[in-house]
Scaffold this motif. Structure first.
Motif, PDB file in Angstrom:
ATOM      1  N   PRO A 198       0.835  -1.213   0.000  1.00  0.00           N
ATOM      2  CA  PRO A 198       0.000   0.000   0.000  1.00  0.00           C
ATOM      3  C   PRO A 198       0.864   1.255   0.000  1.00  0.00           C
ATOM      4  CG  PRO A 198      -0.825  -1.592   1.593  1.00  0.00           C
ATOM      5  CD  PRO A 198       0.494  -2.122   1.118  1.00  0.00           C
ATOM      6  N   ALA A 199       0.473   2.232  -0.800  1.00  0.00           N
ATOM      7  CA  ALA A 199       1.206   3.492  -0.905  1.00  0.00           C
ATOM      8  C   ALA A 199       0.535   4.548  -0.032  1.00  0.00           C
ATOM      9  CB  ALA A 199       1.260   3.960  -2.358  1.00  0.00           C
ATOM     10  N   GLN A 200       1.335   5.354   0.615  1.00  0.00           N
ATOM     11  CA  GLN A 200       0.841   6.451   1.455  1.00  0.00           C
ATOM     12  C   GLN A 200       0.760   7.728   0.622  1.00  0.00           C
ATOM     13  OE1 GLN A 200       0.154   6.804   5.070  1.00  0.00           O
ATOM     14  NE2 GLN A 200      -0.642   8.673   4.123  1.00  0.00           N
ATOM     15  N   ARG A 201      -0.412   8.350   0.582  1.00  0.00           N
ATOM     16  CA  ARG A 201      -0.525   9.594  -0.177  1.00  0.00           C
ATOM     17  C   ARG A 201       0.281  10.691   0.515  1.00  0.00           C
ATOM     18  NH1 ARG A 201      -2.868  11.396  -4.412  1.00  0.00           N
ATOM     19  NH2 ARG A 201      -3.991   9.426  -4.692  1.00  0.00           N
ATOM     20  N   ILE A 202       1.060  11.408  -0.276  1.00  0.00           N
ATOM     21  CA  ILE A 202       1.889  12.499   0.241  1.00  0.00           C
ATOM     22  C   ILE A 202       1.085  13.790   0.147  1.00  0.00           C
ATOM     23  CG2 ILE A 202       4.017  13.804  -0.073  1.00  0.00           C
ATOM     24  CD1 ILE A 202       5.216  11.260  -1.345  1.00  0.00           C
ATOM     25  N   LYS A 203       0.884  14.441   1.286  1.00  0.00           N
ATOM     26  CA  LYS A 203       0.106  15.684   1.314  1.00  0.00           C
ATOM     27  C   LYS A 203       1.008  16.849   0.888  1.00  0.00           C
ATOM     28  CE  LYS A 203      -3.111  13.186   3.221  1.00  0.00           C
ATOM     29  NZ  LYS A 203      -3.432  13.328   4.659  1.00  0.00           N
ATOM     30  N   PRO A 204       0.560  17.651  -0.050  1.00  0.00           N
ATOM     31  CA  PRO A 204       1.404  18.776  -0.507  1.00  0.00           C
ATOM     32  C   PRO A 204       1.788  19.741   0.604  1.00  0.00           C
ATOM     33  CG  PRO A 204      -0.452  18.424  -1.994  1.00  0.00           C
ATOM     34  CD  PRO A 204      -0.699  17.550  -0.802  1.00  0.00           C
ATOM     35  N   GLY A 209       2.595  10.318   6.360  1.00  0.00           N
ATOM     36  CA  GLY A 209       1.275  10.859   6.095  1.00  0.00           C
ATOM     37  C   GLY A 209       0.929  12.134   6.818  1.00  0.00           C
ATOM     38  N   LEU A 210       1.921  12.972   7.122  1.00  0.00           N
ATOM     39  CA  LEU A 210       1.651  14.242   7.768  1.00  0.00           C
ATOM     40  C   LEU A 210       0.838  15.135   6.819  1.00  0.00           C
ATOM     41  CD1 LEU A 210       2.733  15.058  10.606  1.00  0.00           C
ATOM     42  CD2 LEU A 210       4.405  16.487   9.426  1.00  0.00           C
TER      43      LEU A 210
END
Length: 729
Positions: free
Chosen positions: A216-222, A591-592
């Protein structure tokens, strides 16, 4: 803002934003803390240059290529200002000789230590070693001048073509001028001594690097690529827009007392004599100019709103008048009546009424501000504020803003202000993202300011609230209120993070000796590693991001995570740049939602290029992608962060070598990520010019050569994959 060790407990530092910035500016003019250099070990003078470059002036076809402030006068040594890791380049395009070594004479303050670094360079793609001038290179004279000789074997072990030399301060030094003369290449080596043999090249450490695109990939928050606004230099600065930052935070101590109705009225608090000011030299420091600048540059805004209850009533008042309160330990040189609130015996002066400098600013005051912002947005057809932050470091108000809030903030007061002001923001902007409590550091994640004043051992405030740490208690109470009222007042948990280890520093400050450099980089593990025991007065694992997530999951599920301020010091040193690059990679992995560097790095510093590693590594918008790919490096001294796009056909990886002396080498295992159809690589090893694209023959990939990571380096791999992996998100 931060804390320092004192008797085994945390003591808040009273000087914060403006004073810190002033101190850092002054520090740029002083020598960094450094041991005096040991005596030179050479006993024989070097041969006379067969190819002089600079001998009381430039010689032959050799040219001055910059870059530090310098004086070059015929008949005199070059005088260089090497502060801020400055340097000087002497070049001769087309130079093709193969000398035996390089000789130079220099005179510098002894307190600079072994600061000088020499390397060759050229217009090609070769990497040349950065060679520190050490005692084994030097013959010291009684007049303060030292002669250094460095062999070409050491400067150019690969025998690559070169056409320039670079003299540079390898660490932060003061702005006292360094004199340089007698620079040239020699056809032979000195008669003998330890300088003749080149320093042995450290053997590369083998490293295993692998990616797992099936996991599973963690979405990177801009929002993790955020910076902060710096009122002391933004009027002149444009390079903040060149970092690739995605958000800009309007924050810091002065924002706690900002009066939006007056446009440009602030109180500098304990940072600078508790004065009301208007920052006339910084036109962008009114909120409308700030918001418009962000919109123009395509950067989102995080806006700090005061909840302390008082804001500046004008742009000229001050809290501790000498005429009223008597002589004080220090006064503003430009306004001698403005004292620091400490008498000549070192005792704090009890403040007068808040009305001396301020007017009340309750929730309605903030509600009107948010409505005014949204009205402007409606006229423009946009949204200008993407996050509202509920004030700044309330646990320090009784120190930084003691003229209007002399009593320490308690559990109950922090909750009451969070609910009241959060509700005002929500009613004025129903779609707002609201963050808080913006606490300053470790002690105030766990205790209130009242506990700090009495004793962390007794902790009367915490014990009166079930002995529950402050932050989880606040989250729980806020969620209970939301259930009762239906008004959501907190969307994001926001805390600040500053490593507390000795000498790490903030901004351009901080020591750069090997031990401190290692601790600076290790301190990033306090963000994520449950096994890392903080190397400061804290003395236990901080593991901030996992801890914040646990607190949220247990007390207010669904609340996001933000680190509203962080900094690792030594921005001009590779250790500071690598620490920042490490943190940016971890923010994406874990995931910050947002993170804001304090404030933003100097142009072309290693910290500047750490941002660019993720946001614009090729100077054409090349960036880290949106999904974090699980990655592994077998060496603790190296880090691998990987990302891919939605299609899985574009992969960008950032590789860091955190070792200052030994390179690392190993093949990158792409696993199920796909086969490489096109690839580029970029490398940064400390030069002001930033990332350099590697030639095709050196680009590593699944079918290319091994990945080689020079000491203290950042490498970016930009890969196009021909087969889309089967992944889950």
């Amino acid at each position: 803002m931060k804390a320092a060790a004192s008797g085994g407990r945390a003591v808040p530092l009273l000087a914060a934003r403006a004073l810190v910035l002033l101190a850092l500016a002054l520090a740029c003019g002083r020598s960094a803390v450094a041991a005096e250099r040991a005596p030179g070990q050479r006993t024989q003078a070097a041969p006379a240059p067969s190819e002089p470059l600079y001998v009381s002036g430039l010689k032959g076809e050799w040219q001055d290529y910059g870059w530090a402030p310098r004086e070059l006068k015929a008949g005199a040594p070059a005088r260089l200002d090497l502060s801020n890791k400055g340097g000087w380049i002497i070049a001769r395009p087309g130079y093709g000789a193969r000398p035996a070594g390089l000789v130079l004479r220099y005179r510098a303050p002894r307190g600079f230590g072994d600061f000088l670094e020499v390397r060759l360079d050229g217009s090609g793609s070769a990497d040349f070693p950065h060679v520190r001038v050490l005692p084994r290179h030097r013959l010291d004279g009684k007049d303060g001048w030292s002669e250094a000789w460095l062999s070409l074997q050491e400067l150019n072990p690969a025998g690559a073509p070169f056409d320039r030399i670079v003299l540079r301060a390898a660490e932060q030094v003061g702005n006292e001028r360094v004199e340089v003369d007698g620079v040239g290449f020699t056809a032979t080596a000195p008669a003998g001594g330890p300088e003749v043999a080149a320093a042995p090249q450290a053997a590369p450490r083998e490293v295993q690097l692998s990616l797992d695109c099936r996991a599973p990939a963690q979405r990177i928050k801009p929002g993790i690529y955020g910076i902060a606004y710096d009122q002391m230099r933004d009027a002149q600065s444009i390079h903040q827009w060149q970092l690739g930052a995605t958000m800009r935070r309007w924050g810091g101590n002065a924002t706690s007392r900002y009066n939006w109705e007056l446009g440009n009225a602030w109180n500098t608090a304990s940072d600078w004599y508790f004065r009301n000011v208007n920052y006339t030299d910084v036109p962008n420091f009114s909120y409308t100019r700030f918001l418009d600048a962000d919109l123009e540059k395509g950067v989102q805004t995080a806006l700090t709103v005061p909840t302390i209850g008082w804001v500046a009533k004008d742009t000229s008042s001050h809290a501790f008048s000498v005429a009223t309160f008597g002589a004080q330990a220090s006064v503003d040189p430009s306004v001698p009546d403005a004292g620091n609130g400490v008498d000549t015996k070192g005792q704090r002066i009890a403040p007068g009424p808040p009305e001396l400098t301020s007017v009340p600013a309750g929730p309605d005051f903030i509600g009107r501000w948010v409505k005014a912002i949204r009205k402007r947005d409606a006229e423009k057809g946009t949204r200008s504020v993407h996050m509202y932050i509920l004030d700044n470091e309330p646990a320090l108000w009784s120190e930084t803003h003691r003229d209007v809030h002399p009593e320490p903030v308690t559990y109950d007061e922090l909750l009451q202000r969070t609910l009241a002001y959060g509700t005002a923001v929500r009613r004025a902007d129903p779609d707002a993202v609201i963050a808080g409590p913006a606490e300053w550091g470790w002690s105030n994640y766990l205790y209130s300011a009242k506990d700090a004043k009495v004793s962390y051992t007794l902790a009367p405030d915490r014990r009166a609230h079930g002995n529950v740490p402050l932050v989880p208690w606040l989250l729980r109470k806020v969620r209970e209120s939301e259930r009762q009222t239906g008004v959501r007042v907190l969307d994001v948990l926001d805390l600040h993070f500053y490593p507390q280890g000795k000498g790490i520093g903030v901004g351009t400050g901080g020591q750069t000796d090997p031990g401190t450099n290692e601790r600076r980089i290790r301190s990033t593990r306090g963000l994520w590693d449950p096994t890392y025991v903080d190397e400061s007065w804290i003395g236990e694992p901080v593991r901030l991001i996992p801890r914040m997530r646990e607190w949220v999951d247990q007390n207010a599920p669904g609340v996001g995570l933000s680190i509203g301020e962080y900094n690792f010091g030594a921005e001009g040193h590779m250790s500071g740049g690598l620490a920042l690059a490490e943190a940016l990679g971890r923010f994406g992995q874990y995931g910050l939602d947002a993170a804001f560097y304090w404030t933003y790095p100097p142009e072309n510093s290693p910290a500047f290029w750490a941002f660019r590693a993720y946001r614009n590594f090729d100077g054409k918008g090349g960036r880290f992608q949106d999904l974090s790919v699980p990655a592994r490096s077998s060496l603790a001294s190296t880090s691998l962060f990987a990302s891919r796009d939605e299609s899985g056909e574009h992969l960008v990886a950032v590789l860091l070598n955190l070792d200052p002396e030994r390179p690392a080498r190993g093949r990158l295992d792409l696993g199920a990520c796909g086969s490489v159809s096109a690839q580029r690589a970029f490398r940064y090893i400390g030069e002001a010019a930033g990332f350099r694209e590697l030639p095709a023959s050196e680009v590593p990939g699944a079918s290319g050569p091994d990945v080689t990571l020079p000491p203290y380096s950042m490498t970016v791999l930009d890969l196009t994959l021909s087969a889309r992996p089967k992944t889950s998100r």
